[in-house]
Design a protein around this motif. Structure first.
Motif, PDB file in Angstrom:
ATOM      1  N   ASP A   1      21.622 -18.311 -26.433  1.00 53.96           N
ATOM      2  CA  ASP A   1      22.630 -17.745 -27.305  1.00 53.96           C
ATOM      3  C   ASP A   1      24.002 -17.934 -26.667  1.00 53.96           C
ATOM      4  N   ARG A   2      25.056 -18.042 -27.468  1.00 55.27           N
ATOM      5  CA  ARG A   2      26.403 -18.286 -26.927  1.00 55.27           C
ATOM      6  C   ARG A   2      26.803 -17.217 -25.918  1.00 55.27           C
ATOM      7  N   ASP A   3      26.492 -15.963 -26.173  1.00 54.77           N
ATOM      8  CA  ASP A   3      26.836 -14.904 -25.217  1.00 54.77           C
ATOM      9  C   ASP A   3      26.124 -15.123 -23.889  1.00 54.77           C
ATOM     10  N   ASP A   4      24.814 -15.402 -23.942  1.00 54.67           N
ATOM     11  CA  ASP A   4      24.062 -15.638 -22.708  1.00 54.67           C
ATOM     12  C   ASP A   4      24.589 -16.863 -21.973  1.00 54.67           C
ATOM     13  N   ASP A   5      24.947 -17.891 -22.735  1.00 56.19           N
ATOM     14  CA  ASP A   5      25.497 -19.110 -22.140  1.00 56.19           C
ATOM     15  C   ASP A   5      26.769 -18.787 -21.363  1.00 56.19           C
ATOM     16  N   MET A   6      27.684 -18.054 -21.978  1.00 53.78           N
ATOM     17  CA  MET A   6      28.952 -17.736 -21.327  1.00 53.78           C
ATOM     18  C   MET A   6      28.767 -16.810 -20.127  1.00 53.78           C
ATOM     19  N   ILE A   7      27.797 -15.911 -20.212  1.00 54.82           N
ATOM     20  CA  ILE A   7      27.571 -14.963 -19.119  1.00 54.82           C
ATOM     21  C   ILE A   7      26.900 -15.635 -17.923  1.00 54.82           C
ATOM     22  N   ALA A   8      25.956 -16.536 -18.182  1.00 55.77           N
ATOM     23  CA  ALA A   8      25.095 -17.062 -17.124  1.00 55.77           C
ATOM     24  C   ALA A   8      25.554 -18.387 -16.538  1.00 55.77           C
ATOM     25  N   THR A   9      26.597 -19.018 -17.101  1.00 49.02           N
ATOM     26  CA  THR A   9      27.028 -20.316 -16.592  1.00 49.02           C
ATOM     27  C   THR A   9      28.438 -20.240 -16.018  1.00 49.02           C
ATOM     28  N   GLY A  10      28.714 -21.100 -15.041  1.00 50.52           N
ATOM     29  CA  GLY A  10      29.976 -21.089 -14.316  1.00 50.52           C
ATOM     30  C   GLY A  10      31.157 -21.567 -15.133  1.00 50.52           C
ATOM     31  N   LYS A  11      32.363 -21.299 -14.608  1.00 49.09           N
ATOM     32  CA  LYS A  11      33.603 -21.554 -15.332  1.00 49.09           C
ATOM     33  C   LYS A  11      34.632 -22.216 -14.421  1.00 49.09           C
ATOM     34  N   ARG A  12      35.822 -22.442 -14.934  1.00 46.43           N
ATOM     35  CA  ARG A  12      36.908 -22.899 -14.074  1.00 46.43           C
ATOM     36  C   ARG A  12      37.207 -21.816 -13.033  1.00 46.43           C
ATOM     37  N   HIS A  13      37.424 -22.233 -11.789  1.00 49.07           N
ATOM     38  CA  HIS A  13      37.774 -21.281 -10.742  1.00 49.07           C
ATOM     39  C   HIS A  13      39.142 -20.659 -11.008  1.00 49.07           C
ATOM     40  N   ASP A  14      39.240 -19.355 -10.848  1.00 45.40           N
ATOM     41  CA  ASP A  14      40.563 -18.747 -10.833  1.00 45.40           C
ATOM     42  C   ASP A  14      41.013 -18.622  -9.380  1.00 45.40           C
ATOM     43  N   PHE A  15      42.328 -18.718  -9.178  1.00 47.40           N
ATOM     44  CA  PHE A  15      42.902 -18.774  -7.839  1.00 47.40           C
ATOM     45  C   PHE A  15      43.972 -17.711  -7.650  1.00 47.40           C
ATOM     46  N   LEU A  16      44.144 -17.343  -6.403  1.00 50.78           N
ATOM     47  CA  LEU A  16      45.309 -16.586  -5.961  1.00 50.78           C
ATOM     48  C   LEU A  16      46.063 -17.517  -5.017  1.00 50.78           C
ATOM     49  N   CYS A  17      47.284 -17.870  -5.380  1.00 47.89           N
ATOM     50  CA  CYS A  17      48.059 -18.841  -4.603  1.00 47.89           C
ATOM     51  C   CYS A  17      49.224 -18.146  -3.913  1.00 47.89           C
ATOM     52  N   ASP A  18      49.206 -18.149  -2.587  1.00 48.10           N
ATOM     53  CA  ASP A  18      50.339 -17.663  -1.802  1.00 48.10           C
ATOM     54  C   ASP A  18      51.176 -18.862  -1.366  1.00 48.10           C
ATOM     55  N   TYR A  19      52.491 -18.723  -1.422  1.00 49.63           N
ATOM     56  CA  TYR A  19      53.344 -19.852  -1.054  1.00 49.63           C
ATOM     57  C   TYR A  19      54.578 -19.358  -0.310  1.00 49.63           C
ATOM     58  N   GLU A  20      55.081 -20.207   0.564  1.00 50.60           N
ATOM     59  CA  GLU A  20      56.354 -19.988   1.251  1.00 50.60           C
ATOM     60  C   GLU A  20      57.028 -21.339   1.354  1.00 50.60           C
ATOM     61  N   VAL A  21      58.321 -21.389   1.052  1.00 52.10           N
ATOM     62  CA  VAL A  21      59.017 -22.672   1.002  1.00 52.10           C
ATOM     63  C   VAL A  21      60.416 -22.535   1.582  1.00 52.10           C
ATOM     64  N   GLY A  22      60.852 -23.593   2.259  1.00 52.13           N
ATOM     65  CA  GLY A  22      62.225 -23.703   2.732  1.00 52.13           C
ATOM     66  C   GLY A  22      62.891 -24.878   2.036  1.00 52.13           C
ATOM     67  N   PHE A  23      64.162 -24.719   1.630  1.00 54.09           N
ATOM     68  CA  PHE A  23      64.816 -25.760   0.839  1.00 54.09           C
ATOM     69  C   PHE A  23      66.324 -25.721   1.076  1.00 54.09           C
ATOM     70  N   ASP A  24      66.981 -26.843   0.725  1.00 53.76           N
ATOM     71  CA  ASP A  24      68.427 -26.920   0.920  1.00 53.76           C
ATOM     72  C   ASP A  24      69.175 -26.537  -0.348  1.00 53.76           C
ATOM     73  N   GLU A  25      70.502 -26.696  -0.336  1.00 48.42           N
ATOM     74  CA  GLU A  25      71.317 -26.250  -1.460  1.00 48.42           C
ATOM     75  C   GLU A  25      71.133 -27.099  -2.718  1.00 48.42           C
ATOM     76  N   THR A  26      70.595 -28.302  -2.562  1.00 49.22           N
ATOM     77  CA  THR A  26      70.342 -29.140  -3.737  1.00 49.22           C
ATOM     78  C   THR A  26      68.997 -28.845  -4.372  1.00 49.22           C
ATOM     79  N   GLY A  27      68.192 -28.016  -3.710  1.00 49.93           N
ATOM     80  CA  GLY A  27      66.859 -27.703  -4.204  1.00 49.93           C
ATOM     81  C   GLY A  27      65.789 -28.571  -3.589  1.00 49.93           C
TER      82      GLY A  27
END
Length: 793
Positions: free
Chosen positions: A274-300
């Motif tokens: 059933d569609r509900d069982d399919d969605m519950i029991a099968t894997g999906k796209r990974h969700d991510f938590l992305c931490d970032y730190e960047v250094g840049f000049d005045e032009t970007g």
């Protein structure tokens, strides 16, 4: 021998060769409803139906299992548990042994299959599955990556890409900023769900019809579960009703269950959840938590950047290792980082094991990189496109042409793609008009963004970059083609047939492609990584060229003509000063005992990858594209509409412009859904609450851009020797939808006069948009009050 036939009609070109738009070979069947999928097959008398029994907790030990009420239910023939697996109780694609067919003593996610009911009808099996009595010692589950604590458990090893001293570069930069972004997952929501149909043969043979992108892997899984050699198992795939990565590994379980049941009961067995069982029991796209730190000049321009991508992977490894690797491979997108460190952390959670999805981690990595660009632009008060241009990869040899994984970008067309789209979409004038509109519009705010895509093409697991094909030419001149790729609606079969037709210079309707089967082409790679046409097209071309050369050798000897005077023309072969119909030449060659069947093989050249060192050339080439989207948001409700999208995409020398255009449009809309409306939500008990069309919102036809202009970069030719100099088109267009996400962000930013990055998380649902609007309004009020206070003081 005089075989002159000057009366043969001579056409200028064959019908349906490469580089010409041809409809999908099954398009008329899709529309008419006559295309046969696995569930449309005629069932043998006595076919049984299976249904999975799913766990009702997310984490805990199994104390007791009472399946007697299931076994005695009406219509039930039997029940399968771990004790009924003849061979290995595992379907993990990486061989880690962490994905049991049925677990014995513990549950690791809500909805985990624990047993299978086999009954005379599907309805009987479904009803009986709910009668199981199972007692658990429930434990506290880890649902979100933030629940994992300071010493999280990984499902597999992470990876680090590093070039230069990013820490020092960030420290020494004139400007620095850091942040965190949540990037949501996505359900595949294929039209045809998971399904398998097994029929036992004599001895220990088993034939399984499976809706899978990876027939050879399913063959291996069934063989090891049945404890038989691979030559006893045949997997057949005619077509799938969509897959998007969801049928690369997730079909393994369903095929194995039907095969075990068919072996035990000596009857055909089908499973279609059933569609509900399919969605519950099968894997999906990974969700991510992305931490970032960047250094840049005045032009970007970026001087140094650090990324950490933490992924919710679920309870087992599945493909999380290579998915999180590819997220790092695409954290640069179109941008050169002088110094960079990127780290992945594939975390264990008590959720379904996440898996491949169109882009395979690349979209998540790319979105994180685009957030950094957006942050810089708002911090400096610049147009995001200006900052993008400042950070583009340069020409080869410019010193700005090496990726974080040390591959040189040799085919860079970013500037031309962007310049042409900026002009054709009238981006600058529209942006100025939108900014002016937002100054006076109190409720409706508009936004616009132009974003690029650079996407690497090849499997990062080098050994998967191979393919085989089988071509027969029959005595009437018709051609039978079989290859290792699978057709999931993308038109792969049509493209490969076009390659073969052109090789023989015969009309496309003379070439018939048959169902993918492990009995004809062995040891196939998954149809994934956008490489289906690249790999299988080259393999089929090699097979056809072998037969064509045999025909030329025969013609040269039979007609006593030098080989250089033999030419394949549309449906005719010119031999010296004579013209012979292709079918006639084939018949003559058959009589002369010329072999008219050949296999073909192809392996992608030049690629190599050292994961431990984080260096190599994982990609054969890059595909490029750019999109410009305009949106309008309602600041009182958070609702939005996509007013217009313009796309310019690079398919190289397109094998089939009609199919490629369809892939671009479909990929864009699917990507737009991922970034706007498709939200996965688990409660604190680990239950997936978005498990049906009623709770999970994919884009509707009405959600598409009101104006949708899609153009192929027809001037592009692949510099590498791909099939007919084409480029892959399956995954790269998916990421063009980032322009919609960025345009929404631009509209939201207008409520604070573009002085602050809205920091929208994905998906940008109306609720998130509304909360961002309110947050920025409050921030703007506070800034105004502080400025007024400062003036007074």
């Amino acid at each position: 021998m005089d075989k002159r036939n000057d009366d043969l009609p001579l056409k200028e070109a064959i019908e349906g060769g490469t580089h010409t738009p041809r409809q999908h070979d099954s398009a008329h069947k899709h529309v008419a409803g006559t295309a046969d999928y696995t569930d449309d097959m005629m069932e043998p008398i006595g076919t049984l139906h299976a249904c999975l029994g799913l766990s009702t907790i997310a984490c805990g030990r199994i104390l007791s299992v009472d399946l007697d009420p299931v076994r005695t239910a009406p219509g039930v023939v039997g029940v399968l548990t771990a004790d009924d697996v003849p061979g290995l109780n595992d379907v993990s694609p990486t061989g880690k042994g962490d994905e049991p067919i049925f677990p014995r003593d513990r549950v690791d996610f809500h909805g985990q299959p624990l047993f299978a009911v086999v009954a005379e009808t599907r309805g009987a099996a479904r009803k009986a599955a709910k009668l199981a009595k199972i007692d658990y010692a429930e434990e506290t589950p880890v649902i979100d990556v933030l629940d994992a604590g300071e010493d999280p458990r990984l499902v597999t090893d992470g990876m680090t890409l590093s070039r230069g001293d990013s820490e020092a570069a960030i420290e020494g930069a004139a400007n620095r900023l850091s942040g965190t972004m949540r990037i949501g997952g996505q359900d595949h929501f294929y039209l045809e769900g998971q399904i398998a149909f097994a029929i036992p043969g004599e001895d220990r043979d088993m034939t399984v019809w499976s809706s899978t992108q990876h027939p050879s892997e399913v063959q291996h899984m069934v063989a090891q579960a049945l404890d038989v050699p691979s030559n006893a198992v045949t997997i057949q795939v005619r077509r799938m009703g969509g897959a998007f990565g969801g049928k690369e590994t997730q079909g393994n379980l369903f095929a194995v269950v039907t095969a075990i049941a068919a072996r035990r009961f000596r009857r055909a067995v089908k499973i279609r959840p059933d569609r509900d069982d399919d969605m519950i029991a099968t894997g999906k796209r990974h969700d991510f938590l992305c931490d970032y730190e960047v250094g840049f000049d005045e032009t970007g321009r970026i001087e140094g950047v650090d990324f950490t991508y933490v992924a919710r992977c679920g309870y087992s490894a599945d493909l999380s290792g290579p998915v999180t690797d590819r997220a790092l491979f695409h954290c640069d997108n179109a941008y050169y980082y002088p110094a960079v460190t990127a780290v992945s952390a594939p975390l264990f959670t008590n959720t379904v094991s996440n898996t491949a999805f169109r882009g395979f981690g690349g979209p998540q990595g790319l979105v994180g990189g685009e957030r950094v660009i957006e942050e810089i632009a708002y911090a400096l008060g610049k147009d995001t496109l200006e900052v993008r241009r400042a950070n583009f990869y340069g020409e080869t040899g410019s010193g700005r042409d090496v990726t974080p994984y040390y591959q040189t970008v040799e085919d860079n067309i970013l500037d031309r793609i962007t310049d042409e789209l900026e002009a054709s979409s009238d981006y600058q004038a529209r942006r100025a008009e939108i900014v002016e509109f937002n100054r006076t519009s109190r409720v409706i705010k508009r936004g616009i963004a132009l974003t690029p895509v650079k996407f690497g093409i090849s499997f990062t697991a080098t050994h998967f970059n191979q393919a085989g094909a089988l071509v027969h030419v029959y005595t009437d001149g018709s051609v039978h083609l079989n290859h290792g790729g699978t057709e999931m609606g993308q038109g792969l079969n049509t493209k490969v047939a076009q390659v073969v037709a052109e090789t023989f210079q015969i009309d496309l309707d003379h070439v018939k492609i048959t169902a993918t089967t492990t009995g004809k082409v062995p040891n196939t790679s998954a149809t994934a990584a956008s490489s289906g046409a690249d790999l299988n097209g080259m393999a089929a071309q090699a097979a056809a060229e072998t037969i064509r050369q045999r025909l030329m050798d025969f013609a040269s000897d039979f007609y006593e003509v030098p080989e250089h005077q033999i030419e394949f023309l549309p449906n005719v072969v010119r031999i010296g000063n004579q013209r012979v119909a292709f079918a006639e030449l084939v018949q003559e060659a058959y009589v002369a005992r010329v072999q008219l069947s050949a296999t073909g093989f192809y392996k992608t050249p030049k690629i190599h990858w050292d994961r431990d060192a984080g260096k190599g050339r994982p990609f054969f080439y890059f595909a490029y594209g750019a999109s410009c989207s305009e949106v309008a948001i309602d600041t009182l409700t958070g609702e939005y509409h996509v007013e217009r999208t313009d796309i310019l995409h690079d398919c190289g020398h397109s094998l089939n412009p009609a199919l490629d255009r369809g892939q671009i449009e479909g990929g864009f809309v699917q990507g737009m859904g991922w970034l706007t409306t498709e939200e996965l939500w688990w409660d604190d008990k680990g239950r997936l609450r978005t498990h049906a069309p009623s709770t999970y919102k994919i884009p509707l036809a009405s959600d598409r851009p009101k104006i949708f202009n899609v153009t192929l970069a027809d001037w592009s030719k692949n510099r590498e020797a791909t099939v007919r100099r084409s480029k892959a088109v399956g995954e790269p267009p998916f990421m063009l939808a980032v322009s919609v996400f960025e345009a929404i962000s631009h509209a939201v930013a207008s409520v604070a006069d573009y002085r602050e990055c809205p920091r929208l998380d994905a998906p940008a649902t109306p609720e998130r948009v509304l909360m961002a609007v309110e947050r920025l309004k409050a921030s703007a009020r506070e800034t105004t009050e502080n400025e007024a206070s400062h003036v007074q003081s």
